[in-house]
Write a protein that holds these residues in place. Structure first.
Motif, mmCIF file in Angstrom:
data_model
loop_
_atom_site.group_PDB
_atom_site.id
_atom_site.type_symbol
_atom_site.label_atom_id
_atom_site.label_comp_id
_atom_site.label_asym_id
_atom_site.label_seq_id
_atom_site.Cartn_x
_atom_site.Cartn_y
_atom_site.Cartn_z
ATOM 1 N N PRO A 1 3.837 -14.734 8.880
ATOM 2 C CA PRO A 1 4.001 -13.297 9.116
ATOM 3 C C PRO A 1 5.172 -13.015 10.063
ATOM 4 C CG PRO A 1 2.160 -14.140 10.394
ATOM 5 C CD PRO A 1 2.614 -15.269 9.510
ATOM 6 N N LEU A 2 5.793 -11.867 9.865
ATOM 7 C CA LEU A 2 6.910 -11.428 10.699
ATOM 8 C C LEU A 2 6.507 -10.121 11.382
ATOM 9 C CD1 LEU A 2 9.719 -12.073 8.059
ATOM 10 C CD2 LEU A 2 9.112 -13.551 9.988
ATOM 11 N N ASP A 3 6.596 -10.087 12.688
ATOM 12 C CA ASP A 3 6.110 -8.950 13.454
ATOM 13 C C ASP A 3 7.255 -8.113 14.011
ATOM 14 O OD1 ASP A 3 3.404 -9.640 13.091
ATOM 15 O OD2 ASP A 3 3.509 -11.083 14.740
ATOM 16 N N PHE A 4 7.042 -6.811 14.041
ATOM 17 C CA PHE A 4 7.952 -5.884 14.708
ATOM 18 C C PHE A 4 7.126 -4.688 15.162
ATOM 19 C CE2 PHE A 4 7.840 -4.769 10.257
ATOM 20 C CZ PHE A 4 7.979 -3.388 10.166
ATOM 21 N N ALA A 5 7.718 -3.814 15.955
ATOM 22 C CA ALA A 5 6.991 -2.669 16.506
ATOM 23 C C ALA A 5 7.762 -1.390 16.230
ATOM 24 C CB ALA A 5 6.771 -2.843 18.005
ATOM 25 N N VAL A 6 7.023 -0.316 16.017
ATOM 26 C CA VAL A 6 7.597 1.010 15.805
ATOM 27 C C VAL A 6 7.000 1.935 16.861
ATOM 28 C CG1 VAL A 6 7.854 2.941 14.211
ATOM 29 C CG2 VAL A 6 7.858 0.596 13.332
ATOM 30 N N HIS A 7 7.813 2.305 17.815
ATOM 31 C CA HIS A 7 7.352 3.140 18.930
ATOM 32 C C HIS A 7 6.098 2.552 19.581
ATOM 33 C CE1 HIS A 7 10.403 6.043 18.143
ATOM 34 N NE2 HIS A 7 9.899 6.450 16.995
ATOM 35 N N GLY A 8 6.111 1.251 19.772
ATOM 36 C CA GLY A 8 5.008 0.585 20.436
ATOM 37 C C GLY A 8 3.834 0.238 19.542
ATOM 38 N N VAL A 9 3.851 0.666 18.280
ATOM 39 C CA VAL A 9 2.758 0.379 17.349
ATOM 40 C C VAL A 9 3.066 -0.924 16.614
ATOM 41 C CG1 VAL A 9 1.525 1.168 15.299
ATOM 42 C CG2 VAL A 9 2.177 2.810 17.067
ATOM 43 N N PRO A 10 2.157 -1.911 16.641
ATOM 44 C CA PRO A 10 2.439 -3.202 15.983
ATOM 45 C C PRO A 10 2.513 -3.070 14.468
ATOM 46 C CG PRO A 10 0.166 -3.121 16.764
ATOM 47 C CD PRO A 10 0.852 -1.891 17.310
ATOM 48 N N ASP B 1 5.970 11.386 17.504
ATOM 49 C CA ASP B 1 6.539 10.367 18.375
ATOM 50 C C ASP B 1 6.023 8.970 18.096
ATOM 51 O OD1 ASP B 1 3.987 10.598 19.307
ATOM 52 O OD2 ASP B 1 4.514 11.310 21.309
ATOM 53 N N ARG B 2 5.142 8.821 17.097
ATOM 54 C CA ARG B 2 4.637 7.503 16.749
ATOM 55 C C ARG B 2 4.030 7.565 15.342
ATOM 56 N NH1 ARG B 2 1.885 5.076 20.453
ATOM 57 N NH2 ARG B 2 0.318 4.019 19.187
ATOM 58 N N PRO B 3 3.844 6.425 14.693
ATOM 59 C CA PRO B 3 3.240 6.429 13.352
ATOM 60 C C PRO B 3 1.820 6.987 13.379
ATOM 61 C CG PRO B 3 4.268 4.309 13.834
ATOM 62 C CD PRO B 3 4.256 5.073 15.119
ATOM 63 N N ALA B 4 1.347 7.400 12.215
ATOM 64 C CA ALA B 4 -0.025 7.896 12.106
ATOM 65 C C ALA B 4 -1.020 6.754 12.228
ATOM 66 C CB ALA B 4 -0.216 8.627 10.777
ATOM 67 N N SER B 5 -0.611 5.560 11.872
ATOM 68 C CA SER B 5 -1.475 4.382 11.934
ATOM 69 C C SER B 5 -1.383 3.732 13.310
ATOM 70 C CB SER B 5 -1.062 3.378 10.859
ATOM 71 O OG SER B 5 -1.726 2.150 11.012
ATOM 72 N N ALA B 6 -2.470 3.114 13.744
ATOM 73 C CA ALA B 6 -2.471 2.374 15.010
ATOM 74 C C ALA B 6 -1.993 0.939 14.830
ATOM 75 C CB ALA B 6 -3.869 2.380 15.609
ATOM 76 N N GLY B 7 -1.764 0.528 13.626
ATOM 77 C CA GLY B 7 -1.259 -0.800 13.288
ATOM 78 C C GLY B 7 -0.977 -0.814 11.796
ATOM 79 N N TYR B 8 0.115 -1.450 11.373
ATOM 80 C CA TYR B 8 0.547 -1.294 9.982
ATOM 81 C C TYR B 8 0.929 -2.650 9.403
ATOM 82 C CZ TYR B 8 2.437 1.423 6.069
ATOM 83 O OH TYR B 8 2.654 1.995 4.837
ATOM 84 N N LEU B 9 0.499 -2.876 8.159
ATOM 85 C CA LEU B 9 0.777 -4.122 7.433
ATOM 86 C C LEU B 9 1.624 -3.814 6.204
ATOM 87 C CD1 LEU B 9 0.246 -7.183 6.879
ATOM 88 C CD2 LEU B 9 -1.804 -6.459 5.616
ATOM 89 N N VAL B 10 2.741 -4.517 6.069
ATOM 90 C CA VAL B 10 3.590 -4.420 4.878
ATOM 91 C C VAL B 10 3.443 -5.720 4.095
ATOM 92 C CG1 VAL B 10 5.928 -4.125 3.976
ATOM 93 C CG2 VAL B 10 5.236 -2.923 6.068
ATOM 94 N N ILE B 11 2.906 -5.639 2.888
ATOM 95 C CA ILE B 11 2.790 -6.791 1.997
ATOM 96 C C ILE B 11 3.898 -6.678 0.955
ATOM 97 C CG2 ILE B 11 1.346 -7.966 0.304
ATOM 98 C CD1 ILE B 11 -1.097 -6.778 1.765
#
Length: 579
Positions: A168-177, A218-228
């Motif tokens: 897996p490759l991790d990154f953050a969007v406005h602090g959201v994993p 100011d941040r995504p609607a999700s508290a954590g997001y997975l891209v497959i």
């Protein structure tokens, strides 16, 4: 709590073994497997892949009465202990909405896997999984004590599962994993993507942040997001979820000059669905009925508006150029203008008939239907430019609907959409319904002119035959026969082998184009069901082959300013920021 365990430990069989356990609360319970996956509007009859269903309680097997092809009735005793439900699901279809399991990876769309148990839809569901040694499973749900925790059956079904020896490759969007999991057909092959595009994770972050800016949050609607991501030889598509998306993209497409840009647009499209369609959704999908096909007249807004905006998001992220956006938009507008079905099916009908037409398209569909993705995006463009004349924008309407409906999970209907647009431009109260239910187009040329653009027609070099061809096994065949065209008038059908034209053998598309004679009667030999037939065929003068979006000559200062603000998706007036 309903406990669900999935066993993927023997992938060579392509079978997922499912076990569900619960303490029953009802003496009589209905068990049903969903018929479709939200976001993909087609009844898929997943039950055709289910086998070996049985239920036990207290060590005794209980009888099941089949009510419907995908539903059973179970009588049990709530005082006799837990129920154990076992069955298997065949996983051999590699799409974003089905299941696929082999020695390289596993992907499960859980609507095709997990039974809905009567009385338990809103109960918590715990998911666990057994995978082959060296594999890891990825699910967009919180993990607690070895199980993924879903607050309801709906959340569980909205959580795709990808498993394999992935890194897996991790990154953050406005602090959201955020996490990217890529399968590319063989272990380690996903490294090819990073070799080709070492900036990938940074680009994904920038596109996701551009989505947040577009929505005014100011941040995504999700508290954590997975891209497959399934990186296959050829393919294109995606399916949205609340906290994840599943993408399929072809390596051959990625290697094209515009391939990476198209990939970023696909990411933007599915990520924007996190707001538009997942949380801001039509009332007909609130809540979702997994066993029938609801009529949803506003799918044009859910998909068309998203398709329109997805081209702006890589530009907003600073990853593409304005001229590239105009090329892509021009291709869409050309495709729309060259779709004869837009004179047959209205945009509202296209949305309402998605279940029986768009997802069941064939070689003749273009003559009688138009995609609500495509025409919806064209109407979204016209709405945006119309609102900009009035000091507003499509973006402001989307944000307004998010605040009034999406944030609260309140479904919208068509009247809500019309009211939201009319609040910025009152004439849309009567004009927008006409655009939705009638076949006449908005004044597309006039709207494009307001931002200094026009569509320029380019004529084909060959006479118009009214068909397209395909090379098949060394033969040239008719791939599409247009309604009312010369080929249809001559009696050609899709699938006919085109053997010769005026006694000249036809081996490829170049032979076909070179042999056409405008305004003359020609003899066409075809083979249909192994029988040779001779047809009288009369091609017509060349027609428009495509449209190209171009800048007008000597645009005014007003046109230049309007184009700049439109390309940057800036409002025309001074409006307060959306919190």
């Amino acid at each position: 709590m309903v406990q669900v365990h999935l066993d993927l430990s023997e992938p060579q069989q392509h079978l997922v073994s499912v076990q569900m356990q619960l303490q029953p609360r009802l003496r009589r319970m209905r068990l049903a497997l969903p018929g479709w996956t939200p976001g993909s509007y087609l009844i898929r009859d997943y039950v055709r892949l289910l086998e070996g269903l049985q239920v036990e309680q207290g060590g005794q097997r209980l009888p099941l009465q089949r009510l419907e092809p995908a539903a059973w009735l179970l009588d049990c005793d709530p005082e006799a202990g837990a129920l154990t439900i076992r069955y298997r699901v065949l996983a051999t279809e590699l799409t974003v909405r089905t299941c696929h399991l082999d020695h390289e990876h596993g992907f499960l769309a859980l609507a095709a896997v997990v039974l809905e148990l009567e009385g338990e839809r809103w109960s918590p569901h715990a998911l666990s999984c057994t995978v082959p040694e060296g594999w890891e499973a990825f699910v967009p749900l919180p993990l607690d004590q070895g199980c993924w925790q879903a607050r309801s059956f709906d959340q569980l079904l909205d959580s795709p599962l990808e498993a394999g020896p992935h890194r897996p490759l991790d990154f953050a969007v406005h602090g959201v994993p955020h996490r990217l999991v890529c399968w590319a057909g063989a272990p380690g092959e996903e490294a090819w993507l990073l070799q080709q595009h070492p900036e990938l994770l940074e680009d994904l972050r920038r596109v996701c942040e551009a989505c947040c800016r577009l929505m005014g949050v100011d941040r995504p609607a999700s508290a954590g997001y997975l891209v497959i991501l399934h990186l296959v030889d050829e393919g294109y598509g995606g399916l949205e979820h609340d906290d994840s998306t599943v993408l399929v993209y072809g390596r051959r497409n990625l290697e094209k000059p515009n391939g990476y840009r198209r990939f970023l647009q696909l990411v933007a499209h599915e990520y924007l669905h996190q707001w538009n369609v997942r949380r801001l959704r039509p009332t007909e999908l609130t809540p979702i009925d997994y066993h029938r096909a609801p009529v949803v007249p506003s799918l044009w807004f859910a998909e068309g508006v998203t398709s329109y905006l997805d081209q702006f998001l890589p530009l907003s992220a600073g990853l593409t150029q304005p001229d590239e956006l105009l090329i892509d938009l021009g291709e869409d507008l050309s495709r729309y203008r060259l779709t004869p079905g837009r004179f047959v099916q209205s945009l509202r009908e296209s949305s309402q008939e998605a279940w029986v037409k768009l997802y069941k398209a064939d070689a003749y569909s273009g003559d009688s239907q138009v995609s609500y993705y495509l025409k919806g995006a064209v109407i979204a463009l016209c709405l945006d430019l119309h609102l900009r004349r009035c000091g507003g924008s499509l973006l402001q309407v989307l944000r307004q609907l998010w605040l009034s409906h999406g944030r609260w999970g309140r479904g919208y209907n068509e009247a809500d959409l019309i009211a939201a647009f009319a609040s910025q431009a009152p004439d849309l109260n009567t004009q927008l319904p006409r655009w939705l239910q009638e076949l006449d187009d908005p004044d597309l040329d006039g709207y494009l002119s307001s931002v200094g653009l026009h569509l320029e027609a380019e004529m084909a070099s060959a006479p118009w035959a009214g068909l397209t061809t395909r090379q098949e096994g060394g033969c040239l065949t008719a791939a599409r026969v247009l309604r009312g065209g010369p080929a249809e008038q001559a009696g050609v059908m899709v699938g006919d082998e085109l053997v010769a034209l005026d006694q000249q053998r036809l081996r490829n598309a170049e032979d076909w184009s070179r042999s056409l004679q405008s305004g003359q009667s020609q003899t066409l030999l075809i083979s249909r069901r192994s029988q040779i037939r001779s047809l009288s065929f009369s091609p017509l003068a060349p027609r428009v082959e495509r449209y190209v979006l171009k800048q007008v000559l000597e645009p005014s200062a007003e046109q230049q300013d309007a184009q700049r603000r439109w390309l940057l998706q800036q409002p025309c007036g001074d409006h307060p920021a959306v919190a």
